[in-house]
Scaffold this motif. Structure first.
Motif, PDB file in Angstrom:
ATOM      1  N   ALA A 173      -6.036  -1.546   4.057  1.00  0.00           N
ATOM      2  CA  ALA A 173      -4.979  -0.636   4.498  1.00  0.00           C
ATOM      3  C   ALA A 173      -5.525   0.765   4.741  1.00  0.00           C
ATOM      4  N   ARG A 174      -6.467   1.207   3.894  1.00  0.00           N
ATOM      5  CA  ARG A 174      -7.014   2.560   4.027  1.00  0.00           C
ATOM      6  C   ARG A 174      -7.905   2.693   5.259  1.00  0.00           C
ATOM      7  N   LEU A 175      -8.688   1.651   5.540  1.00  0.00           N
ATOM      8  CA  LEU A 175      -9.634   1.710   6.654  1.00  0.00           C
ATOM      9  C   LEU A 175      -9.006   1.315   7.994  1.00  0.00           C
ATOM     10  N   ALA A 214       0.834  -1.202   0.000  1.00  0.00           N
ATOM     11  CA  ALA A 214       0.000   0.000   0.000  1.00  0.00           C
ATOM     12  C   ALA A 214       0.872   1.257   0.000  1.00  0.00           C
ATOM     13  N   ALA A 215       1.920   1.259   0.821  1.00  0.00           N
ATOM     14  CA  ALA A 215       2.813   2.421   0.904  1.00  0.00           C
ATOM     15  C   ALA A 215       3.555   2.638  -0.407  1.00  0.00           C
ATOM     16  N   ASP A 242      -1.272   4.944   9.530  1.00  0.00           N
ATOM     17  CA  ASP A 242      -0.582   5.760   8.541  1.00  0.00           C
ATOM     18  C   ASP A 242       0.558   4.941   7.958  1.00  0.00           C
ATOM     19  N   VAL A 243       0.441   4.587   6.661  1.00  0.00           N
ATOM     20  CA  VAL A 243       1.447   3.720   6.040  1.00  0.00           C
ATOM     21  C   VAL A 243       2.416   4.508   5.178  1.00  0.00           C
ATOM     22  N   GLN A 244       2.493   5.813   5.392  1.00  0.00           N
ATOM     23  CA  GLN A 244       3.449   6.607   4.619  1.00  0.00           C
ATOM     24  C   GLN A 244       4.863   6.159   4.960  1.00  0.00           C
ATOM     25  N   ALA A 245       5.636   5.875   3.933  1.00  0.00           N
ATOM     26  CA  ALA A 245       7.001   5.365   4.139  1.00  0.00           C
ATOM     27  C   ALA A 245       7.876   6.424   4.789  1.00  0.00           C
ATOM     28  N   ILE A 246       8.852   5.987   5.531  1.00  0.00           N
ATOM     29  CA  ILE A 246       9.776   6.889   6.218  1.00  0.00           C
ATOM     30  C   ILE A 246      10.929   7.232   5.278  1.00  0.00           C
TER      31      ILE A 246
END
Length: 217
Positions: free
Chosen positions: A168-170, A153-154, A174-178
């Protein structure tokens, strides 16, 4: 009787060394050893052939699958694109829906998860969700495979209408990559400092309590 046999062997050995007798028995023995080696090689080839045949049958959907061995891994080092907090949040969610507490989310548990997230899926849709990240083909999700959902997802590797993308959305994770390569080490240091601070505060409270006790004695 034993002495006669020994004497016979000694006499025969001397005759072989003198050249008056051919070492027939020795040749036979070498031939027997060679036959044994050939037999062992044949057995090895047969065993390898059986394994290759079984693998082909499993690939074709024939035969019984063996249970996959549990892979030993560290999620914090393998999934470095996520913070420790993100992974802990994913682990908390995984355990929440692992109703059987066996370390896996099966088809029915995934069904319950999607219904809880108010995004119910068809039976075929649930199977396709598992299939998309089911690396060991056991028709259920391990925690590592669960983390793979958020990795995909990220990275933007999931279709917008994919059941996994919906999950993943629900999930409210927060799956924003580092982007900061040192973020992982910084978080560890921060946790260590927080623990150290807690221990110091606990020590001070204990000392203050003892001092208060002594005042009433």
């Amino acid at each position: 009787m034993a002495s006669d046999e020994l004497a016979s062997k000694l006499t025969r050995r001397l005759n072989i060394e003198d050249g008056s007798e051919d070492p027939v028995a020795v040749e036979n023995e070498e031939q027997e050893n060679g036959d044994d080696e050939k037999s062992a090689l044949a057995n090895a080839d047969s065993e390898l052939g059986a394994k290759l045949q079984r693998r082909g049958e499993l690939n074709e959907g024939v035969g019984e699958k063996q249970l996959p061995s549990e892979r030993v891994y560290n999620p914090y080092t393998e999934f470095k694109e996520f913070s420790r907090k993100q992974i802990k949040d994913m682990e908390k969610m995984f355990k929440q829906y692992d109703a059987g507490k066996d370390g896996f989310i099966d088809l029915m548990e995934l069904k319950m998860m999607m219904e809880k997230l108010e995004a119910p899926q068809t039976h075929l849709g649930l199977k396709n969700m598992i299939k998309e990240v089911d690396e060991d083909l056991d028709n259920k999700l391990s925690f590592r495979e669960f983390l793979m959902i958020f990795r995909k997802a990220a990275a933007g590797e999931l279709a917008e209408d994919s059941g996994l993308q919906v999950l993943a959305r629900l999930s409210e994770i927060d799956v924003q990559a580092i982007n900061d390569a040192n973020r992982f080490e910084a978080e560890i240091r921060q946790e260590q400092e927080e623990k150290k601070k807690e221990l110091e505060e606990k020590k001070h409270r204990k000392a203050a309590f003892k001092e208060l006790q002594s005042a009433f004695k």
